[in-house]
Design a protein around this motif. Structure first.
Motif, PDB file in Angstrom:
ATOM      1  N   VAL A   1      -3.237   5.690   3.956  1.00  0.00           N
ATOM      2  CA  VAL A   1      -2.908   4.397   3.357  1.00  0.00           C
ATOM      3  C   VAL A   1      -4.160   3.732   2.790  1.00  0.00           C
ATOM      4  CG1 VAL A   1      -2.088   2.063   3.835  1.00  0.00           C
ATOM      5  CG2 VAL A   1      -0.881   4.024   4.801  1.00  0.00           C
ATOM      6  N   LEU A   2      -5.234   3.695   3.588  1.00  0.00           N
ATOM      7  CA  LEU A   2      -6.477   3.066   3.119  1.00  0.00           C
ATOM      8  C   LEU A   2      -7.074   3.827   1.938  1.00  0.00           C
ATOM      9  CD1 LEU A   2      -8.131   2.181   6.545  1.00  0.00           C
ATOM     10  CD2 LEU A   2      -7.023   0.608   4.942  1.00  0.00           C
ATOM     11  N   GLY A   3      -6.967   5.154   1.966  1.00  0.00           N
ATOM     12  CA  GLY A   3      -7.472   5.956   0.850  1.00  0.00           C
ATOM     13  C   GLY A   3      -6.729   5.659  -0.439  1.00  0.00           C
ATOM     14  N   GLN A   4      -5.410   5.533  -0.331  1.00  0.00           N
ATOM     15  CA  GLN A   4      -4.612   5.207  -1.513  1.00  0.00           C
ATOM     16  C   GLN A   4      -4.940   3.812  -2.036  1.00  0.00           C
ATOM     17  OE1 GLN A   4      -2.041   7.093  -3.283  1.00  0.00           O
ATOM     18  NE2 GLN A   4      -3.333   8.618  -2.298  1.00  0.00           N
ATOM     19  N   MET A   5      -5.210   2.888  -1.116  1.00  0.00           N
ATOM     20  CA  MET A   5      -5.579   1.532  -1.534  1.00  0.00           C
ATOM     21  C   MET A   5      -6.904   1.532  -2.279  1.00  0.00           C
ATOM     22  SD  MET A   5      -4.430  -0.842   1.689  1.00  0.00           S
ATOM     23  CE  MET A   5      -2.679  -1.123   2.043  1.00  0.00           C
ATOM     24  N   LEU A   6      -7.867   2.267  -1.744  1.00  0.00           N
ATOM     25  CA  LEU A   6      -9.171   2.355  -2.419  1.00  0.00           C
ATOM     26  C   LEU A   6      -9.029   3.027  -3.783  1.00  0.00           C
ATOM     27  CD1 LEU A   6     -11.474   3.358   0.569  1.00  0.00           C
ATOM     28  CD2 LEU A   6     -11.459   1.174  -0.647  1.00  0.00           C
ATOM     29  N   LEU A   7      -8.188   4.032  -3.856  1.00  0.00           N
ATOM     30  CA  LEU A   7      -7.938   4.699  -5.136  1.00  0.00           C
ATOM     31  C   LEU A   7      -7.298   3.745  -6.133  1.00  0.00           C
ATOM     32  CD1 LEU A   7      -7.969   7.327  -6.761  1.00  0.00           C
ATOM     33  CD2 LEU A   7      -5.722   7.864  -5.780  1.00  0.00           C
ATOM     34  N   PHE A   8      -6.357   2.938  -5.650  1.00  0.00           N
ATOM     35  CA  PHE A   8      -5.698   1.945  -6.512  1.00  0.00           C
ATOM     36  C   PHE A   8      -6.722   0.953  -7.066  1.00  0.00           C
ATOM     37  CE2 PHE A   8      -3.585  -2.128  -7.160  1.00  0.00           C
ATOM     38  CZ  PHE A   8      -2.477  -1.771  -7.916  1.00  0.00           C
TER      39      PHE A   8
ATOM     40  N   LEU B   1       5.524   9.928  -7.128  1.00  0.00           N
ATOM     41  CA  LEU B   1       6.958  10.227  -7.140  1.00  0.00           C
ATOM     42  C   LEU B   1       7.772   9.106  -6.508  1.00  0.00           C
ATOM     43  CD1 LEU B   1       6.818  13.984  -6.058  1.00  0.00           C
ATOM     44  CD2 LEU B   1       7.101  13.064  -8.370  1.00  0.00           C
ATOM     45  N   CYS B   2       7.148   8.328  -5.624  1.00  0.00           N
ATOM     46  CA  CYS B   2       7.874   7.252  -4.934  1.00  0.00           C
ATOM     47  C   CYS B   2       8.209   6.092  -5.866  1.00  0.00           C
ATOM     48  CB  CYS B   2       7.058   6.740  -3.752  1.00  0.00           C
ATOM     49  SG  CYS B   2       6.794   8.002  -2.483  1.00  0.00           S
ATOM     50  N   VAL B   3       7.554   6.024  -7.011  1.00  0.00           N
ATOM     51  CA  VAL B   3       7.835   4.944  -7.959  1.00  0.00           C
ATOM     52  C   VAL B   3       9.297   4.979  -8.390  1.00  0.00           C
ATOM     53  CG1 VAL B   3       7.246   4.024 -10.228  1.00  0.00           C
ATOM     54  CG2 VAL B   3       5.443   4.890  -8.736  1.00  0.00           C
ATOM     55  N   ILE B   4       9.874   6.166  -8.397  1.00  0.00           N
ATOM     56  CA  ILE B   4      11.285   6.310  -8.773  1.00  0.00           C
ATOM     57  C   ILE B   4      12.168   5.449  -7.880  1.00  0.00           C
ATOM     58  CG2 ILE B   4      13.198   7.961  -8.939  1.00  0.00           C
ATOM     59  CD1 ILE B   4      11.090  10.119  -9.493  1.00  0.00           C
ATOM     60  N   LEU B   5      11.797   5.355  -6.606  1.00  0.00           N
ATOM     61  CA  LEU B   5      12.572   4.562  -5.657  1.00  0.00           C
ATOM     62  C   LEU B   5      12.638   3.106  -6.090  1.00  0.00           C
ATOM     63  CD1 LEU B   5      13.969   4.072  -2.910  1.00  0.00           C
ATOM     64  CD2 LEU B   5      11.684   3.862  -1.906  1.00  0.00           C
ATOM     65  N   PHE B   6      11.543   2.557  -6.529  1.00  0.00           N
ATOM     66  CA  PHE B   6      11.496   1.142  -6.903  1.00  0.00           C
ATOM     67  C   PHE B   6      12.208   0.882  -8.231  1.00  0.00           C
ATOM     68  CE2 PHE B   6       8.113   1.791  -3.915  1.00  0.00           C
ATOM     69  CZ  PHE B   6       8.295   0.738  -3.047  1.00  0.00           C
ATOM     70  N   LYS B   7      12.174   1.866  -9.080  1.00  0.00           N
ATOM     71  CA  LYS B   7      12.940   1.721 -10.315  1.00  0.00           C
ATOM     72  C   LYS B   7      14.436   1.654 -10.003  1.00  0.00           C
ATOM     73  CE  LYS B   7       9.625   3.961 -13.415  1.00  0.00           C
ATOM     74  NZ  LYS B   7       9.378   5.108 -14.321  1.00  0.00           N
ATOM     75  N   ASN B   8      14.865   2.474  -9.063  1.00  0.00           N
ATOM     76  CA  ASN B   8      16.276   2.475  -8.674  1.00  0.00           C
ATOM     77  C   ASN B   8      16.663   1.183  -7.971  1.00  0.00           C
ATOM     78  OD1 ASN B   8      16.639   5.029  -9.731  1.00  0.00           O
ATOM     79  ND2 ASN B   8      16.198   6.064  -7.786  1.00  0.00           N
ATOM     80  N   LEU B   9      15.705   0.550  -7.290  1.00  0.00           N
ATOM     81  CA  LEU B   9      15.972  -0.718  -6.605  1.00  0.00           C
ATOM     82  C   LEU B   9      15.866  -1.908  -7.559  1.00  0.00           C
ATOM     83  CD1 LEU B   9      14.056  -0.142  -3.239  1.00  0.00           C
ATOM     84  CD2 LEU B   9      16.525  -0.082  -3.618  1.00  0.00           C
ATOM     85  N   HIS B  10      15.457  -1.635  -8.810  1.00  0.00           N
ATOM     86  CA  HIS B  10      15.354  -2.665  -9.846  1.00  0.00           C
ATOM     87  C   HIS B  10      14.391  -3.798  -9.439  1.00  0.00           C
ATOM     88  CE1 HIS B  10      18.676  -0.711 -11.868  1.00  0.00           C
ATOM     89  NE2 HIS B  10      19.405  -0.797 -10.763  1.00  0.00           N
TER      90      HIS B  10
ATOM     91  N   VAL C   1      10.484   3.043  11.227  1.00  0.00           N
ATOM     92  CA  VAL C   1      10.168   1.866  10.410  1.00  0.00           C
ATOM     93  C   VAL C   1       8.791   2.013   9.775  1.00  0.00           C
ATOM     94  CG1 VAL C   1       9.732  -0.616  10.475  1.00  0.00           C
ATOM     95  CG2 VAL C   1      11.666   0.337  11.734  1.00  0.00           C
ATOM     96  N   SER C   2       7.834   2.533  10.533  1.00  0.00           N
ATOM     97  CA  SER C   2       6.468   2.706  10.014  1.00  0.00           C
ATOM     98  C   SER C   2       6.445   3.679   8.850  1.00  0.00           C
ATOM     99  CB  SER C   2       5.546   3.206  11.132  1.00  0.00           C
ATOM    100  OG  SER C   2       5.453   2.262  12.178  1.00  0.00           O
ATOM    101  N   LEU C   3       7.147   4.782   8.976  1.00  0.00           N
ATOM    102  CA  LEU C   3       7.204   5.760   7.886  1.00  0.00           C
ATOM    103  C   LEU C   3       7.869   5.167   6.651  1.00  0.00           C
ATOM    104  CD1 LEU C   3       8.128   9.022   9.828  1.00  0.00           C
ATOM    105  CD2 LEU C   3       5.919   8.420   8.810  1.00  0.00           C
ATOM    106  N   LEU C   4       8.913   4.377   6.864  1.00  0.00           N
ATOM    107  CA  LEU C   4       9.590   3.729   5.734  1.00  0.00           C
ATOM    108  C   LEU C   4       8.643   2.767   5.024  1.00  0.00           C
ATOM    109  CD1 LEU C   4      12.104   3.132   4.058  1.00  0.00           C
ATOM    110  CD2 LEU C   4      12.774   1.434   5.788  1.00  0.00           C
ATOM    111  N   ILE C   5       7.900   1.983   5.792  1.00  0.00           N
ATOM    112  CA  ILE C   5       6.955   1.033   5.206  1.00  0.00           C
ATOM    113  C   ILE C   5       5.865   1.766   4.431  1.00  0.00           C
ATOM    114  CG2 ILE C   5       5.161  -0.661   5.760  1.00  0.00           C
ATOM    115  CD1 ILE C   5       6.930  -1.620   8.047  1.00  0.00           C
ATOM    116  N   VAL C   6       5.381   2.870   4.994  1.00  0.00           N
ATOM    117  CA  VAL C   6       4.340   3.645   4.298  1.00  0.00           C
ATOM    118  C   VAL C   6       4.878   4.198   2.993  1.00  0.00           C
ATOM    119  CG1 VAL C   6       2.952   5.748   4.407  1.00  0.00           C
ATOM    120  CG2 VAL C   6       3.046   4.237   6.373  1.00  0.00           C
ATOM    121  N   ILE C   7       6.114   4.689   2.980  1.00  0.00           N
ATOM    122  CA  ILE C   7       6.708   5.190   1.751  1.00  0.00           C
ATOM    123  C   ILE C   7       6.852   4.077   0.709  1.00  0.00           C
ATOM    124  CG2 ILE C   7       8.843   6.119   0.762  1.00  0.00           C
ATOM    125  CD1 ILE C   7       9.193   7.725   3.329  1.00  0.00           C
ATOM    126  N   LEU C   8       7.265   2.901   1.168  1.00  0.00           N
ATOM    127  CA  LEU C   8       7.381   1.754   0.259  1.00  0.00           C
ATOM    128  C   LEU C   8       6.029   1.368  -0.314  1.00  0.00           C
ATOM    129  CD1 LEU C   8       9.903  -0.478   2.242  1.00  0.00           C
ATOM    130  CD2 LEU C   8      10.373   0.873   0.189  1.00  0.00           C
TER     131      LEU C   8
END
Length: 280
Positions: free
Chosen positions: A20-27, A44-53, A268-275
């Protein structure tokens, strides 16, 4: 079984928090320094947010707040630890009893950096330090304990030193405070120190071949326990964690500690990380 579960969960949590921290630093790097990451499987997870509008501005503002808070909290905790370590080093040097330190190093076959005796009436036994952990004992503790009890306490602290437990406690502190929105980290920060103390107790009992000396030392410290002498940094202390569980374990070393697997927190933790990865 409990020890294996917690070790596995600790290793997995370290990997997860590092991810998570590595992805944040990359961002941050991509937006501030125009870094170009060739591979990012979480795209690939961006697709999820597009579907959630979810509107892009809301998602971007949310992720900016989360990243700013998390990285700031990590930086603050590390900075605070550095200053506390410097303060503790000066405090130990100021109050160190050089004669007793040399004497007890020889008695227990400890290297120069592994033991410090400080002049303090408060009975203190703890292990501090990340790179080269060292045991801190007070003269008040030496006066209070019998030789065999002191031996048991030192064996307990040797186990903390061997496994670099102060570092583990510090990393858990970072995970639970900076990444508090991932619930498994707070649970682990509460439960893992119990395992650390039980492991050290088990080691001391094995070295002494009986639990009586460790148990009597623990009871004496509980009766006269006082705060550590201004050492407010990450440390593993002999008499600060899970007293009831430890006393039961000392009375019955074969006791099995039942620890329900936190399935809901993990899910719940895995779901939050995916989000989070989807937003990032």
């Amino acid at each position: 079984m409990m020890e294996k579960r917690l070790k596995w969960l600790y290793a997995a949590s370290l990997a997860l928090s590092g991810l998570v921290l590595g992805q944040m630093l990359l961002f941050v790097g991509q937006h501030l320094f125009k870094w170009h990451a060739r591979y990012n499987i979480f795209d690939l997870c961006v697709i999820l947010f597009k579907n959630l509008h979810i509107p892009a501005p809301i998602a971007l503002n949310l992720v900016n707040v989360v990243i700013l808070y998390t990285l700031s909290a990590v930086l603050l905790l590390i900075t605070r630890q550095v200053f506390q370590a410097m303060k503790a080093k000066k405090l130990v040097a100021k109050h160190q009893d050089a004669t007793l330190t040399l004497q007890y190093r020889g008695m227990y076959q400890l290297a120069e950096h592994q033991l410090r005796i400080i002049s303090s009436k408060a009975p203190t036994a703890m292990t501090i330090g990340f790179r080269k952990p060292q045991i801190i004992l007070s003269t008040g503790l030496l006066d209070m304990l019998d030789p065999t009890e002191l031996h048991a306490v030192i064996d307990h602290e040797k186990c903390h030193m061997k496994h670099r437990d102060p570092l583990a406690i510090f990393l858990l502190s970072i995970m639970s405070k900076a990444l508090w929105y991932i619930p498994i980290f707070a649970w682990l920060a509460k439960k893992y120190p119990i395992m650390i103390e039980l492991r050290a107790d088990k080691y001391a009992i094995g070295q002494m071949n009986q639990p009586a000396d460790l148990g009597s030392a623990l009871l004496k410290l509980l009766k006269l326990q006082s705060p550590a002498p201004n050492l407010s940094l990450s440390h593993a202390s002999f008499a600060e964690t899970s007293m009831n569980v430890r006393i039961k374990h000392i009375l019955d070393p074969q006791m099995t500690l039942l620890l329900p697997w936190p399935r809901l927190r993990i899910a719940v933790s895995l779901l939050i990380v995916i989000l989070l990865m989807g937003l990032i």
